[in-house]
Design an enzyme around this catalytic site. Structure first.
Site, PDB file in Angstrom:
ATOM      1  N   CYS A 101       0.826  -1.207   0.000  1.00 44.58           N
ATOM      2  CA  CYS A 101       0.000   0.000   0.000  1.00 44.58           C
ATOM      3  C   CYS A 101       0.859   1.256   0.000  1.00 44.58           C
ATOM      4  CB  CYS A 101      -0.928   0.009   1.212  1.00 44.58           C
ATOM      5  SG  CYS A 101      -1.941   1.502   1.359  1.00 44.58           S
ATOM      6  N   CYS A 222      -6.023  -2.723   7.196  1.00 46.29           N
ATOM      7  CA  CYS A 222      -7.065  -1.698   7.166  1.00 46.29           C
ATOM      8  C   CYS A 222      -8.389  -2.190   6.625  1.00 46.29           C
ATOM      9  CB  CYS A 222      -6.581  -0.489   6.368  1.00 46.29           C
ATOM     10  SG  CYS A 222      -6.079  -0.874   4.676  1.00 46.29           S
TER      11      CYS A 222
END
Length: 406
Positions: A101, A222
């Protein structure tokens, strides 16, 4: 009079990024806050905290009296991060989406948005890390034209920006930044690099940022949040049933039904040694310090070097001593790197390491500098295999998992 430098700070809705924005404003910069939405809650049946995080980030900007922007990278996250995450699990590996990410979203999509759309002189995040540049040197990077093309480094004389560990060794997050590009790093400021977590919390408490101070720190992936990991995976992947097999005598101990195999019905605790990605079988050992869990050798994918090129000593000698880790906050392991022609490296640990895991990133360090990382794709024989006089591990393409099987 020179206009104030414009710094675009990524805001997550947490205390670290909030204090980063505050510190940047204190330095006299023109600060803009940006919240990134990377996961679409409309696609999920579980709980998603993105909306609350966005609201918290907006309140930070109100308190600091700075502009607020929200951007969506849901599509990019799915294509570049989540698809890779699923692909790795299908192969029986254990991915690290946080590293991916940062590479594709925060230090590519967000970075280019901040520079190209918002006109940023620099970007900032709440990571605990440092670089070798002072702020003013970061701002000067926008005026340095880099040659384009495949062979630019051969004709370019310049000093690469170094990624350095944070002053707070426990909070240091360079592990997660080990795949970031040199171009992005040259234009990035890490305001928390010299601070401890406790001091950051103190700053927040003294500056009307109580709403982020009260939030629990997120330690999970997340897009999963607090949901059951196995159930989450099964929404996207077909279950791959198989057997739990003892590494010592090949005895079948039980069966599993899921993508992320765990033992649930046995009286004794067992630990995952290696997985057969084709059959779905999982080989296990009976105790936490079993020699089958320890290995000295691994091979990575082509290494991403923060400086864009391997260290000079490694190029010259084809071997180099340094340290590595494959989990955030684990102790650094002394090792020797051997550089291969294709840009991959063999990593030989000075002492056998427990639970080396395929799919994780081996992140390399030398004298406080994060050199870069490569994904672990092959493992050498375990200590148990060597003790038995065998030349190969049972399943050459798979390796030990980091978790006990409860």
């Amino acid at each position: 009079m020179q206009a104030a430098r414009h710094v675009v700070c990524a805001l997550s809705g947490g205390v670290d990024s909030a204090v980063s924005a505050l510190l940047l404003k204190r330095r006299g910069y023109q600060v803009t806050g940006v919240f990134m939405k990377n996961w679409d809650s409309l696609d999920e049946h579980g709980v998603c905290t993105a909306d609350q995080d966005c609201e918290d980030a907006y309140r930070v900007c109100q308190v600091l009296d700075i502009p607020f922007h929200q951007v969506s990278y849901v599509k990019e996250y799915w294509n570049d991060v989540f698809s890779d995450f699923l692909n790795e699990y299908e192969k029986g590996r254990t991915p690290n989406p946080d590293v991916v990410c940062n590479k594709h979203i925060k230090f590519s999509c967000f970075f280019h948005y901040a520079v190209n759309s918002l006109g940023a002189d620099a970007v900032a995040t709440g990571h605990y890390a440092r670089t070798s540049l002072e702020d003013e040197e970061v701002f000067q990077q926008k005026y340095i034209k880099r040659p384009e093309g495949l062979f630019r480094n051969r004709f370019e004389v310049r000093n690469a920006v170094k990624l350095l560990q944070a002053a707070d060794g426990f909070k240091d997050q360079t592990f997660f930044l080990s795949q970031v590009s040199q171009d992005a790093l040259r234009r990035t400021i890490f305001p928390l690099g010299e601070l401890t977590k406790d001091f950051v919390k103190k700053i927040a408490a003294e500056n009307k940022l109580h709403h982020v101070l009260q939030k629990k720190e997120s330690m999970g992936i997340c897009f999963i949040g607090k949901r059951d990991f196995e159930k989450f995976l099964l929404q996207y992947l077909q279950p791959r049933p198989g057997n739990f097999i003892s590494i010592e005598d090949n005895k079948v101990l039980g069966k599993h039904q899921g993508q992320r195999a765990r033992i649930g019905g046995l009286k004794e605790p067992w630990y995952v040694v290696e997985k057969d990605g084709v059959k779905g079988d999982v080989f296990v050992a009976p105790h936490v310090d079993h020699p089958a869990l320890f290995r000295e050798l691994l091979r990575t994918s082509r290494v991403h070097w923060i400086a864009e090129e391997p260290p000079a000593a490694l190029v010259r000698d084809r071997m180099m001593e340094c340290h590595f880790r494959f989990r955030h906050q684990m102790a650094l392991v002394p090792c020797v790197l051997t550089l291969n022609q294709d840009g991959t490296v063999w990593v030989t640990a000075v002492k056998a390491v427990r639970a080396l895991t395929l799919g994780q990133f081996a992140v390399f360090y030398k004298e406080g500098e994060c050199l870069g990382s490569g994904k672990i794709l092959r493992l050498g024989p375990s200590a148990y295999t060597l003790q038995r006089g065998q030349s190969r591990p049972r399943v050459a393409s798979q390796g030990p998992g980091p978790d006990p099987a409860p």
